[in-house]
Design an enzyme around this catalytic site. Structure first.
Site, short mmCIF file in Angstrom:
data_model
loop_
_atom_site.label_atom_id
_atom_site.label_comp_id
_atom_site.label_asym_id
_atom_site.label_seq_id
_atom_site.Cartn_x
_atom_site.Cartn_y
_atom_site.Cartn_z
N ASP A 86 0.82 -1.21 0.00
CA ASP A 86 0.00 0.00 0.00
C ASP A 86 0.86 1.26 0.00
O ASP A 86 2.04 1.24 0.34
CB ASP A 86 -0.96 0.01 1.19
CG ASP A 86 -0.27 -0.22 2.53
OD1 ASP A 86 0.80 -0.86 2.57
OD2 ASP A 86 -0.80 0.24 3.57
N GLU A 153 -0.54 -2.19 5.24
CA GLU A 153 0.48 -2.14 6.29
C GLU A 153 0.48 -0.78 6.97
O GLU A 153 0.67 -0.69 8.19
CB GLU A 153 1.86 -2.45 5.71
CG GLU A 153 2.98 -2.51 6.77
CD GLU A 153 3.56 -1.16 7.14
OE1 GLU A 153 4.07 -1.02 8.27
OE2 GLU A 153 3.50 -0.22 6.30
#
Length: 424
Positions: A86, A153
């Protein structure tokens, strides 16, 4: 244990096209996606794994957009290599010709610029390249290789979401979990340590409730801006006056929001606080101090009701298992020589990758990968300007130099995996 010469020989026997992966890295960098929204990134990863025709079993849509590839190769250890994927709500200012121009709506439905300002694009690319290289080396190792690509994350929930979504009912439980993170270190260098490697983190949204009114009549209000300002200033004393100077803690107020215009006193203020610690007792003391200060200031200010303190994200303390770390460090020292630091300082940053191991009581090992151009690093260090001239993770200027960062990252993943999977 394999010697550095053995490992170099093994890896050189399975060359891959790094030009292809440099192009892929630029694609990921210019097409970032926020946490919870990594659909196209996951699709590109899955398509690339399939294109290798290497026999990977591909499992998608785990815990959101998470996915994993499983390569079975006889009897041996099951090794999991992990990358996060991400990006961040940051407007890129690197000036690169492949810089991100992407905007997305976040979970609050607010349009934000998006950038890979933490190097997850490098993590994904390196793991895909390692997946190809290790598949080409199947005669040199035995066991099960898992390449796992984790979503979310940055908000601290991706690893747990994958576990909660039945990850280990879909793929084998690993014997060992391994991962890496690109950092503001000299490119070509690797750093790790036994024990604590990254800090525990706690984040909160604190809402203070006042009584709104006209800007010309403050005596008829309870001003949450003043209340919030006092809270912010008092929070700065938590570390300086309540934590032993020999211990580590960080308390950061990353956001303070109240009101919409200058002639209206708002009825509430919102503060977002981030805490980093590396010791459970220190963590307990810091969190208790924050709650005490917030509640005490609200009472002293005549707040209309109790403050709201909402946990927004939490990251565990990342600990490198002693036995596993020593084995990885031996291999890294043999392969990378003086470019490996086996006792790097514990990072103040945080990660959630260890949940992929701790959820089943399995050991983990993590390391850091340098991404700063060597000339830039050396010049900044000579001038004593590392803090000013070297962009750190989450900066709008953060952009790892592609090489040798990518090759070093691929080598590190392969060397670590072979440490536990190499055929006798």
């Amino acid at each position: 244990m394999s010697t550095g010469k053995d490992l170099h020989s093994l890896l050189s026997s399975s060359n891959i096209d790094f030009d292809q992966y440099e192009t892929l890295y630029k694609h990921f960098h210019s097409h970032p996606e926020l946490s919870f929204q990594e659909a196209q990134t996951a699709s590109t990863i899955a398509a690339h794994l399939r294109s290798l025709n290497a026999g990977y079993e591909i499992h998608t849509s785990i815990g959101g957009h998470g996915l994993a590839g499983v390569l079975r190769n006889g009897t041996g250890k099951t090794v999991l290599l992990r990358a996060d994927m991400d990006a961040l709500p940051v407007k890129e200012d690197t000036g690169l010709d492949y810089a991100s121009k992407v905007t997305m709506r976040d979970n609050d439905d607010i349009v934000k610029p998006v950038m890979h300002a933490c190097g997850h694009d490098m993590h994904v690319t390196a793991l895909l390249a390692a997946a190809e290289r290790l598949a080409k080396m199947k005669k040199s190792w035995a066991g099960i290789l898992i390449v796992l690509f984790q979503p979310n994350e940055e908000r601290g929930g991706g690893a747990q979401a994958m576990v909660d979504d039945g990850l280990y009912s879909k793929i084998p439980i690993p014997d060992i979990v391994l991962g890496q993170h690109v950092m503001a270190m000299k490119a070509g260098y690797i750093g790790s340590r036994v024990g604590n490697i990254m800090s525990e983190a706690d984040s909160f949204k604190i809402t203070l409730f006042g009584r709104g009114g006209h800007g010309s009549m403050p005596h008829r209000t309870v001003d949450p801006v003043i209340m919030a300002a006092s809270v912010v200033m008092k929070l700065q004393t938590v570390v300086s006056r309540e934590v032993d100077p020999n211990q580590f803690a960080v308390v950061t107020v990353g956001s303070l929001q109240a009101g919409q215009t200058e002639n209206i006193i708002s009825d509430r203020a919102e503060i977002r606080v981030n805490v980093r610690t590396q010791d459970r007792e220190v963590r307990h003391r810091v969190l208790a101090a924050i709650r005490r200060i917030v509640k005490g200031e609200c009472e002293a200010s005549g707040a209309m009701k109790e403050p709201s303190i909402e946990v927004t994200t939490k990251f565990p303390l990342s600990v490198n298992d002693e036995s596993i770390a020593k084995s990885v460090h031996d291999s890294f020292g043999s392969f990378f020589g003086n470019c490996f630091e086996p006792d790097i300082a514990c990072s103040t940053a945080s990660e959630d990758y260890s949940i992929l191991g701790s959820s089943n009581g399995k050991p983990c090992c993590f390391w850091f990968l340098g991404g700063v151009d060597e000339k830039t690093w050396n010049e900044a260090k000579t001038r004593g300007r590392l803090a000013e001239d070297v962009a750190v993770n989450h900066s709008p200027f953060f952009a790892p130099v592609i090489q040798p960062t990518l090759k070093t990252g691929v080598d590190a993943l392969c060397v670590a995996a072979l440490t536990f999977s190499k055929s006798s």
